[in-house]
Write a protein that holds these residues in place. Structure first.
Motif, mmCIF file in Angstrom:
data_model
loop_
_atom_site.group_PDB
_atom_site.id
_atom_site.type_symbol
_atom_site.label_atom_id
_atom_site.label_comp_id
_atom_site.label_asym_id
_atom_site.label_seq_id
_atom_site.Cartn_x
_atom_site.Cartn_y
_atom_site.Cartn_z
ATOM 1 N N GLY A 1 41.829 37.609 39.135
ATOM 2 C CA GLY A 1 42.538 37.393 40.713
ATOM 3 C C GLY A 1 42.382 36.010 40.806
ATOM 4 O O GLY A 1 42.167 35.529 41.569
ATOM 5 N N GLU A 2 42.985 35.244 39.247
ATOM 6 C CA GLU A 2 42.597 33.953 39.465
ATOM 7 C C GLU A 2 43.866 33.435 41.025
ATOM 8 O O GLU A 2 43.405 32.303 41.290
ATOM 9 C CB GLU A 2 43.383 33.148 38.438
ATOM 10 C CG GLU A 2 43.375 31.796 37.927
ATOM 11 C CD GLU A 2 42.094 31.121 38.195
ATOM 12 O OE1 GLU A 2 41.872 30.362 38.690
ATOM 13 O OE2 GLU A 2 41.170 31.953 37.980
ATOM 14 N N GLU B 1 33.915 37.557 39.726
ATOM 15 C CA GLU B 1 34.652 35.766 39.192
ATOM 16 C C GLU B 1 35.143 35.665 40.840
ATOM 17 O O GLU B 1 35.484 34.223 40.695
ATOM 18 C CB GLU B 1 36.489 36.183 38.369
ATOM 19 C CG GLU B 1 35.464 36.606 37.340
ATOM 20 C CD GLU B 1 36.100 36.245 36.360
ATOM 21 O OE1 GLU B 1 36.713 35.203 36.339
ATOM 22 O OE2 GLU B 1 36.778 36.947 34.821
ATOM 23 N N SER B 2 34.450 36.308 41.829
ATOM 24 C CA SER B 2 35.319 35.346 43.148
ATOM 25 C C SER B 2 34.077 35.804 43.983
ATOM 26 O O SER B 2 34.393 34.883 45.220
ATOM 27 C CB SER B 2 36.416 36.575 43.276
ATOM 28 O OG SER B 2 37.871 36.068 43.321
ATOM 29 N N ALA C 1 39.216 45.637 38.975
ATOM 30 C CA ALA C 1 39.065 45.799 39.810
ATOM 31 C C ALA C 1 37.716 44.736 39.801
ATOM 32 O O ALA C 1 37.247 44.291 41.188
ATOM 33 C CB ALA C 1 39.210 46.708 40.478
ATOM 34 N N SER C 2 36.386 45.684 38.994
ATOM 35 C CA SER C 2 35.034 44.806 39.360
ATOM 36 C C SER C 2 34.908 43.540 38.958
ATOM 37 O O SER C 2 33.990 42.596 39.245
ATOM 38 C CB SER C 2 34.136 45.345 38.170
ATOM 39 O OG SER C 2 34.304 47.292 38.889
ATOM 40 N N ILE D 1 38.253 36.725 49.784
ATOM 41 C CA ILE D 1 38.653 38.715 48.938
ATOM 42 C C ILE D 1 38.334 39.646 48.353
ATOM 43 O O ILE D 1 36.711 39.731 48.242
ATOM 44 C CB ILE D 1 38.747 37.614 47.386
ATOM 45 C CG1 ILE D 1 39.800 35.854 47.919
ATOM 46 C CG2 ILE D 1 39.443 38.264 46.169
ATOM 47 C CD1 ILE D 1 39.240 35.251 46.279
ATOM 48 N N VAL D 2 37.926 40.642 48.155
ATOM 49 C CA VAL D 2 38.244 42.006 48.904
ATOM 50 C C VAL D 2 39.557 42.607 46.836
ATOM 51 O O VAL D 2 39.908 42.103 46.899
ATOM 52 C CB VAL D 2 37.996 42.295 48.973
ATOM 53 C CG1 VAL D 2 37.089 42.151 50.705
ATOM 54 C CG2 VAL D 2 39.059 43.062 49.965
ATOM 55 N N ALA D 3 38.506 43.586 46.371
ATOM 56 C CA ALA D 3 39.122 44.083 45.386
ATOM 57 C C ALA D 3 39.349 45.556 45.493
ATOM 58 O O ALA D 3 38.485 46.359 46.391
ATOM 59 C CB ALA D 3 38.858 44.012 44.016
ATOM 60 N N VAL D 4 40.870 46.393 45.281
ATOM 61 C CA VAL D 4 40.608 47.491 45.515
ATOM 62 C C VAL D 4 41.482 48.258 43.786
ATOM 63 O O VAL D 4 42.109 47.555 43.574
ATOM 64 C CB VAL D 4 41.960 47.539 46.360
ATOM 65 C CG1 VAL D 4 41.730 49.950 46.732
ATOM 66 C CG2 VAL D 4 40.930 47.745 48.038
ATOM 67 N N ARG D 5 40.799 49.195 44.073
ATOM 68 C CA ARG D 5 41.539 50.306 42.916
ATOM 69 C C ARG D 5 42.511 50.864 43.006
ATOM 70 O O ARG D 5 42.430 51.846 44.241
ATOM 71 C CB ARG D 5 40.088 51.003 42.207
ATOM 72 C CG ARG D 5 40.304 51.044 40.758
ATOM 73 C CD ARG D 5 39.990 52.123 40.204
ATOM 74 N NE ARG D 5 39.885 52.984 38.519
ATOM 75 C CZ ARG D 5 39.554 53.341 37.461
ATOM 76 N NH1 ARG D 5 38.344 53.959 38.000
ATOM 77 N NH2 ARG D 5 39.804 54.124 36.993
#
Length: 243
Positions: free
Chosen positions: A79-80, A114-115, A108-109, A121-125
């Motif tokens: 996610g950098e 790190e964010s 994803a985790s 910012i969100v993450a999705v698998r």
């Protein structure tokens, strides 16, 4: 040896094969961030992608639309680059909705971990071949150092999915397949690289990279229009294509 650069290699990398330990993977992610800072993915983002987004947002603001945008990063890694976009948007008082997609649940985790401090910012698998989003869900969809992991047909499929969920444009930042880049990485680069995956996959990644005409041809095969490919130092290509 120059024959190796005439066409893309189809040899799979360790990250594609999965023949690594959890410790090697974690070390790879740490060292990969360092390599990317040295070799300019953030620079390519800042000089090619973000100016176009700023131009669009400014034009819409002039028409009375709020200064906001959404962006999906496919194969976002740690996610950098999303954090780079978030810092950039904050500095310009833009509202951003940023989503990182990763097939690997651990990755994803990691984006979320790190964010911290970046609520935008969100993450999705999910699978890049079947993005878990409706059509036109994001203003922009991008990927960085991701497309070269696929053979040509796979690149076209991924670009079609990216185009499906994009409202404005699709961007690809990836490796320029060039002898100088390869020999520099396999000689000088090895003095600073310690992780097995980075040392071995990095060189192969260059051989799996693209030359400008290949990347443009694949984008057009995916139905993208107004395509352009820019070269960015050092040995990066940035593809931009519209719906």
């Amino acid at each position: 040896m120059l024959e190796n650069f005439r066409q893309r290699s189809e040899e799979l990398e360790h990250l594609d094969l999965g023949d690594y330990t959890p410790e090697e993977y974690e070390g790879c992610m740490v060292e990969l961030r360092r390599v990317n800072r040295w070799l300019g993915d953030a620079r390519a983002l800042a000089r090619s992608v973000l100016p176009e987004i700023e131009s669009d947002v400014s034009a819409e603001a002039g028409a009375g639309v709020a200064r906001e945008f959404s962006l999906l990063d496919v194969g976002a890694g740690s996610g950098e680059l999303l954090r780079e976009v978030a810092r950039w948007a904050r500095g310009r008082k833009m509202k951003a909705r940023l989503v990182g997609l990763e097939l690997n649940g651990r990755s994803a985790s990691g984006i979320v971990e790190e964010s911290r401090g970046f609520d935008e910012i969100v993450a999705v698998r999910g699978d890049a071949m079947r993005l878990p989003f409706d059509a036109r869900s994001f203003d922009y969809v991008m990927c960085s150092l991701f497309a070269h992991h696929f053979r040509d047909a796979g690149v076209v499929s991924v670009l079609r999915e990216m185009s499906r969920v994009a409202r404005r444009r699709v961007y690809v930042i990836d490796l320029h397949r060039h002898p100088v880049a390869y020999y520099f990485y396999t000689t000088v680069g090895r003095l600073f690289l310690h992780n097995r995956l980075i040392r071995e996959d990095g060189a192969l990644s260059i051989l799996r990279g693209f030359v400008p005409r290949e990347l443009r041809r694949l984008a057009e095969g995916a139905g993208l229009t107004r395509t352009k490919v820019e070269r960015r130092f050092p040995y990066r290509l940035v593809l931009s294509g519209s719906k």
